[in-house]
Scaffold this active site. Structure first.
Site, PDB file in Angstrom:
ATOM      1  N   TYR A  26      14.910 -36.169 -11.550  1.00 24.33           N
ATOM      2  CA  TYR A  26      16.285 -36.148 -12.053  1.00 24.33           C
ATOM      3  C   TYR A  26      17.191 -36.834 -11.039  1.00 24.33           C
ATOM      4  O   TYR A  26      17.219 -36.456  -9.866  1.00 24.33           O
ATOM      5  CB  TYR A  26      16.774 -34.719 -12.295  1.00 24.33           C
ATOM      6  CG  TYR A  26      18.066 -34.679 -13.085  1.00 24.33           C
ATOM      7  CD1 TYR A  26      18.039 -34.580 -14.469  1.00 24.33           C
ATOM      8  CD2 TYR A  26      19.296 -34.782 -12.458  1.00 24.33           C
ATOM      9  CE1 TYR A  26      19.214 -34.573 -15.210  1.00 24.33           C
ATOM     10  CE2 TYR A  26      20.478 -34.780 -13.181  1.00 24.33           C
ATOM     11  CZ  TYR A  26      20.430 -34.675 -14.567  1.00 24.33           C
ATOM     12  OH  TYR A  26      21.602 -34.684 -15.287  1.00 24.33           O
TER      13      TYR A  26
ATOM     14  N   GLN B 142      19.127 -31.196 -21.532  1.00 23.20           N
ATOM     15  CA  GLN B 142      18.280 -31.897 -22.499  1.00 23.20           C
ATOM     16  C   GLN B 142      17.318 -32.866 -21.811  1.00 23.20           C
ATOM     17  O   GLN B 142      16.197 -33.097 -22.296  1.00 23.20           O
ATOM     18  CB  GLN B 142      19.125 -32.621 -23.551  1.00 23.20           C
ATOM     19  CG  GLN B 142      20.101 -33.659 -23.023  1.00 23.20           C
ATOM     20  CD  GLN B 142      21.476 -33.079 -22.727  1.00 23.20           C
ATOM     21  OE1 GLN B 142      21.599 -31.893 -22.433  1.00 23.20           O
ATOM     22  NE2 GLN B 142      22.497 -33.914 -22.809  1.00 23.20           N
TER      23      GLN B 142
ATOM     24  N   ASN C 229      23.433 -30.550 -11.598  1.00 23.84           N
ATOM     25  CA  ASN C 229      24.451 -29.513 -11.716  1.00 23.84           C
ATOM     26  C   ASN C 229      23.823 -28.209 -12.197  1.00 23.84           C
ATOM     27  O   ASN C 229      22.606 -28.102 -12.360  1.00 23.84           O
ATOM     28  CB  ASN C 229      25.585 -29.972 -12.633  1.00 23.84           C
ATOM     29  CG  ASN C 229      25.119 -30.232 -14.060  1.00 23.84           C
ATOM     30  OD1 ASN C 229      24.059 -29.750 -14.500  1.00 23.84           O
ATOM     31  ND2 ASN C 229      25.900 -30.994 -14.805  1.00 23.84           N
TER      32      ASN C 229
ATOM     33  N   SER D  48      25.965 -28.105  -2.507  1.00 27.94           N
ATOM     34  CA  SER D  48      25.642 -28.550  -1.158  1.00 27.94           C
ATOM     35  C   SER D  48      26.117 -27.553  -0.103  1.00 27.94           C
ATOM     36  O   SER D  48      27.099 -26.826  -0.292  1.00 27.94           O
ATOM     37  CB  SER D  48      26.297 -29.906  -0.897  1.00 27.94           C
ATOM     38  OG  SER D  48      25.863 -30.453   0.321  1.00 27.94           O
TER      39      SER D  48
ATOM     40  N   GLN E 124      30.482 -32.796   3.562  1.00 26.04           N
ATOM     41  CA  GLN E 124      29.728 -32.000   2.589  1.00 26.04           C
ATOM     42  C   GLN E 124      30.652 -31.363   1.549  1.00 26.04           C
ATOM     43  O   GLN E 124      30.271 -31.201   0.393  1.00 26.04           O
ATOM     44  CB  GLN E 124      28.900 -30.930   3.302  1.00 26.04           C
ATOM     45  CG  GLN E 124      27.765 -31.494   4.137  1.00 26.04           C
ATOM     46  CD  GLN E 124      26.845 -32.402   3.351  1.00 26.04           C
ATOM     47  OE1 GLN E 124      26.349 -32.033   2.293  1.00 26.04           O
ATOM     48  NE2 GLN E 124      26.615 -33.604   3.866  1.00 26.04           N
TER      49      GLN E 124
ATOM     50  N   HIS F  92      31.272 -33.197  -1.848  1.00 21.85           N
ATOM     51  CA  HIS F  92      30.328 -33.162  -2.960  1.00 21.85           C
ATOM     52  C   HIS F  92      30.830 -32.345  -4.133  1.00 21.85           C
ATOM     53  O   HIS F  92      30.673 -32.732  -5.294  1.00 21.85           O
ATOM     54  CB  HIS F  92      29.001 -32.541  -2.497  1.00 21.85           C
ATOM     55  CG  HIS F  92      28.070 -33.490  -1.837  1.00 21.85           C
ATOM     56  ND1 HIS F  92      27.452 -34.517  -2.504  1.00 21.85           N
ATOM     57  CD2 HIS F  92      27.627 -33.559  -0.559  1.00 21.85           C
ATOM     58  CE1 HIS F  92      26.678 -35.185  -1.672  1.00 21.85           C
ATOM     59  NE2 HIS F  92      26.769 -34.621  -0.488  1.00 21.85           N
TER      60      HIS F  92
ATOM     61  N   HIS G 283      21.656 -27.972   5.183  1.00 23.91           N
ATOM     62  CA  HIS G 283      21.830 -28.890   6.306  1.00 23.91           C
ATOM     63  C   HIS G 283      22.300 -28.098   7.521  1.00 23.91           C
ATOM     64  O   HIS G 283      23.229 -27.294   7.417  1.00 23.91           O
ATOM     65  CB  HIS G 283      22.892 -29.955   6.007  1.00 23.91           C
ATOM     66  CG  HIS G 283      22.659 -30.736   4.755  1.00 23.91           C
ATOM     67  ND1 HIS G 283      23.275 -30.431   3.556  1.00 23.91           N
ATOM     68  CD2 HIS G 283      21.875 -31.814   4.522  1.00 23.91           C
ATOM     69  CE1 HIS G 283      22.886 -31.304   2.643  1.00 23.91           C
ATOM     70  NE2 HIS G 283      22.031 -32.157   3.189  1.00 23.91           N
TER      71      HIS G 283
ATOM     72  N   ASP H 244      21.296 -38.161   4.467  1.00 26.71           N
ATOM     73  CA  ASP H 244      21.653 -38.304   3.062  1.00 26.71           C
ATOM     74  C   ASP H 244      21.265 -39.675   2.522  1.00 26.71           C
ATOM     75  O   ASP H 244      20.960 -39.816   1.335  1.00 26.71           O
ATOM     76  CB  ASP H 244      23.164 -38.118   2.871  1.00 26.71           C
ATOM     77  CG  ASP H 244      23.600 -36.669   2.959  1.00 26.71           C
ATOM     78  OD1 ASP H 244      22.727 -35.790   2.841  1.00 26.71           O
ATOM     79  OD2 ASP H 244      24.800 -36.425   3.148  1.00 26.71           O
TER      80      ASP H 244
ATOM     81  N   GLU I  61     -17.468  -4.432  -4.599  1.00 21.04           N
ATOM     82  CA  GLU I  61     -16.477  -4.664  -5.653  1.00 21.04           C
ATOM     83  C   GLU I  61     -17.038  -4.401  -7.045  1.00 21.04           C
ATOM     84  O   GLU I  61     -16.322  -4.527  -8.042  1.00 21.04           O
ATOM     85  CB  GLU I  61     -15.957  -6.106  -5.562  1.00 21.04           C
ATOM     86  CG  GLU I  61     -15.128  -6.357  -4.317  1.00 21.04           C
ATOM     87  CD  GLU I  61     -14.555  -7.769  -4.268  1.00 21.04           C
ATOM     88  OE1 GLU I  61     -14.918  -8.595  -5.134  1.00 21.04           O
ATOM     89  OE2 GLU I  61     -13.748  -8.032  -3.366  1.00 21.04           O
TER      90      GLU I  61
ATOM     91  N   HIS J  23     -22.263 -11.561  -9.164  1.00 20.49           N
ATOM     92  CA  HIS J  23     -21.930 -12.348  -7.980  1.00 20.49           C
ATOM     93  C   HIS J  23     -23.020 -12.196  -6.923  1.00 20.49           C
ATOM     94  O   HIS J  23     -23.505 -13.171  -6.345  1.00 20.49           O
ATOM     95  CB  HIS J  23     -20.586 -11.897  -7.391  1.00 20.49           C
ATOM     96  CG  HIS J  23     -19.391 -12.427  -8.105  1.00 20.49           C
ATOM     97  ND1 HIS J  23     -19.084 -12.079  -9.394  1.00 20.49           N
ATOM     98  CD2 HIS J  23     -18.406 -13.278  -7.695  1.00 20.49           C
ATOM     99  CE1 HIS J  23     -17.969 -12.692  -9.760  1.00 20.49           C
ATOM    100  NE2 HIS J  23     -17.538 -13.433  -8.738  1.00 20.49           N
TER     101      HIS J  23
END
Length: 432
Positions: free
Chosen positions: A126, A186, A209, A232, A254, A257, A324, A357, A411, A416
């Site tokens: 994204y 979406q 977002n 951020s 920062q 942002h 950061h 960044d 067990e 096994h």
């Protein structure tokens, strides 16, 4: 705007909750996001186009804009094109250094063990849009996946009447295989489940977002994700030797942002604290995104804090676990040694967070909301899966046979134990 200095020792329970229990703010929209995700899962491109029209006010033409990215790169000239290529080269070089090698070795007579690494086959990245363009996020998300050897890297990025050519060019330089003009929840649903146009992926990475973050939470389980990232964050740890203007510049950068960003300076020196607060006021007035910056400083999880000692400042920082961490102090290394939880660390007065960044080579897709206590940022490992490999000789199996059968019997897993005993008996029958 006036930034007040608060004494760390005087923070009450509500103050500490604001600093230490930050969240991505997704709970209030989770039901709406689930509806979007389910519609895209069921209806594919039809739902993608409907939600894009509703939320982005854009009537989509081609959802697949891969060719447009190549054209944007060819049309881009001058310093911006060179900057994109330089940043991509630096990020590529740093992530190539992270590539692990397959290995095997003997751990005992006849017991060969090892590990091998293979890339995930299909990954979605994204790349945010909206109020600001983020070509750097294209580089940070796509380049490590390509370096890791991912076969198909798909990018989704929000549509617009005019797509940002710098972002498109950066996606091309980074090496994406397919690019889709879709944003928001979406887009995440399209990557998670596939549509007539969008190829389904196995893992989704990248910041966005709160709608993007909520969608990643909704599809997690049907597809892997990196982590749920919120707004951020930065913590600057400073002592009396720090330049207050540089500390303030980190906070303001920062804060630029998002009004929900958390920006904190913590120092054990009262004069430095007062000077940083004053510098923030002065620098904010000079910035184009002044309203956004002011909003961030009005956040309860932002401010300038005065600690009684550097140890108290370090304890605060460790509990905060910032995305950061900038350390501007006389002995940055000794402070760093005492802080384990941080997404990315920037040491000294000449290492702005903006370097990471954009172009130093490290990745800027980092955990927020205290996530650095348990995970790191995007890396080569994000795009790899590991497999253990082993080979036992007859002698090697005999050496640990009793251990295996004893534990299997304890067990209650008789088959096994028998799978081992049969091999040991065959060996005895052969006279070994």
């Amino acid at each position: 705007m006036t930034v007040d200095v608060r004494e760390l020792a005087d923070l009450g329970p509500a103050d500490r909750t604001a600093f230490f229990d930050r969240d991505a703010g997704i709970d209030a929209i989770s039901d709406d996001v689930r509806e979007i995700v389910d519609r895209v899962h069921e209806e594919g491109d039809v739902a993608v186009r409907e939600f894009t029209s509703e939320f982005d006010d854009v009537e989509l033409g081609n959802i697949d804009i891969t060719d447009a990215c190549e054209r944007a790169y060819e049309d881009l000239e001058g310093d911006v094109r060179e900057a994109i290529e330089t940043a991509a080269d630096n990020v590529r070089e740093f992530h190539e250094a992270q590539l692990p090698e397959d290995w095997r070795r003997e751990f005992g007579p006849g017991r060969e063990l090892g590990r091998r690494f293979r890339p995930i086959e299909r990954v979605g990245v994204y790349v945010p849009g909206g109020s600001a363009a983020y070509p750097s996020s294209a580089i940070m998300g796509v380049v490590p996946a390509v370096v890791a050897g991912v076969d198909h890297v798909a990018v989704v990025t929000p549509p617009a009447d005019e797509l940002n050519p710098v972002t498109l060019a950066a996606i091309h330089v980074a090496g994406a295989d397919a690019v889709y003009s879709v944003g928001g929840a979406q887009a995440i649903a399209g990557l998670a489940y596939g549509t007539e146009t969008i190829t389904r992926v196995q893992k989704i990475v990248g910041p966005g977002n709160k709608w993007v973050t909520a969608a990643k939470a909704a599809v997690r389980g049907d597809v892997e994700i990196d982590f749920l990232a919120g707004p951020s964050e930065v913590v600057v740890v400073a002592d009396e030797t720090a330049d207050p203007d540089l500390v303030a510049a980190e906070l303001v950068a920062q804060a630029e942002h998002d009004p929900n960003a958390s920006v904190v300076a913590v120092t054990d020196d009262a004069e430095t604290a007062d000077a940083v607060a004053a510098a923030v006021d002065g620098q904010t007035e000079a910035r184009k995104r002044e309203d956004v910056i002011r909003g961030a400083f009005e956040n309860d999880a932002s401010g300038v804090l005065l600690a009684r000692s550097m140890s108290e400042a370090i304890l605060f920082t460790e509990e905060y676990a910032p995305e950061h961490l900038s350390i501007i102090a006389d002995d940055e290394e000794s402070i760093l040694e005492r802080i384990d939880s941080a997404g990315s660390v920037f040491l000294g007065p000449n290492t702005p967070v903006a370097a990471g960044d954009y172009a130093s080579g490290t990745n800027h897709v980092l955990p927020t909301n205290g996530g650095a206590r348990v995970t790191g940022g995007l890396s080569i490992e994000t795009f790899l899966r590991s497999t253990t490999v082993q080979r036992l000789s007859a002698e090697g199996l005999a050496d640990i046979g009793d251990t295996i059968t004893t534990l299997a019997d304890a067990e209650g897993l008789e088959a096994h134990a028998e799978s081992v005993r049969q091999r040991l008996e065959d060996r005895e029958g052969d006279g070994a």
